[in-house]
Design a protein around this motif. Structure first.
Motif, PDB file in Angstrom:
ATOM      1  N   TYR A 120      45.481 -36.900  66.064  1.00  0.00           N
ATOM      2  CA  TYR A 120      45.887 -36.705  64.760  1.00  0.00           C
ATOM      3  C   TYR A 120      47.073 -35.755  65.319  1.00  0.00           C
ATOM      4  O   TYR A 120      48.119 -35.957  64.738  1.00  0.00           O
ATOM      5  N   THR A 143      51.495 -36.563  64.685  1.00  0.00           N
ATOM      6  CA  THR A 143      52.576 -35.562  63.941  1.00  0.00           C
ATOM      7  C   THR A 143      53.356 -35.558  64.528  1.00  0.00           C
ATOM      8  O   THR A 143      54.427 -35.189  64.076  1.00  0.00           O
ATOM      9  N   THR A 192      58.311 -30.477  66.643  1.00  0.00           N
ATOM     10  CA  THR A 192      57.300 -30.417  65.286  1.00  0.00           C
ATOM     11  C   THR A 192      57.206 -28.460  66.076  1.00  0.00           C
ATOM     12  O   THR A 192      57.324 -28.038  67.660  1.00  0.00           O
ATOM     13  N   GLU A 210      59.213 -31.653  61.597  1.00  0.00           N
ATOM     14  CA  GLU A 210      57.841 -30.724  61.406  1.00  0.00           C
ATOM     15  C   GLU A 210      57.538 -29.190  61.627  1.00  0.00           C
ATOM     16  O   GLU A 210      57.852 -29.041  62.321  1.00  0.00           O
TER      17      GLU A 210
END
Length: 120
Positions: free
Chosen positions: A5, A9, A16, A48
């Protein structure tokens, strides 16, 4: 090999930020409260933000997260998570910026808005 995951992402965003914190860290908690209004701007630029908590028990993380009203991805890793030595986390907050190739980008920032300078 399947991506987990976290990798999915990271690879789906331009940048990020991994933000390591714990509930007793006053600067960490102030950052959460101060910056929550800037998060939508970050997302609009494909950046993110992921908070990673390192408290010793989940209850502390849940309570602090609720009080801070964290509006971005907020994960509990725990005090003995292998992610801590992986990123050599020794102080809080620790902010690590990675690109979508999972390369660490040396970049210091005080505000989420500062992250908009990554492309300049």
């Amino acid at each position: 090999m399947a991506l987990n995951y976290g990798e999915l992402t990271i690879k789906s965003n331009k940048y990020t930020v991994l933000y390591f914190w714990w509930s007793g860290c006053i600067p960490c908690r102030q950052f959460h409260r101060k910056e929550k209004s800037n998060y939508p701007l970050l997302r609009s630029k494909n950046i993110e933000f992921i908070s990673i908590n390192t408290d010793d028990i989940k209850f502390k993380w849940k309570e602090a997260s609720k009080k801070d009203n964290i509006g971005w991805l907020n994960l509990f890793a725990g005090r003995f998570s292998p992610i801590i030595p992986t990123y050599d986390i020794q102080i809080f907050p620790t902010k690590i910026v990675v690109n979508n190739k999972m390369e660490i980008i040396p970049f210091s920032f005080n505000s989420m808005k500062d992250l908009l300078l990554l492309d300049q």
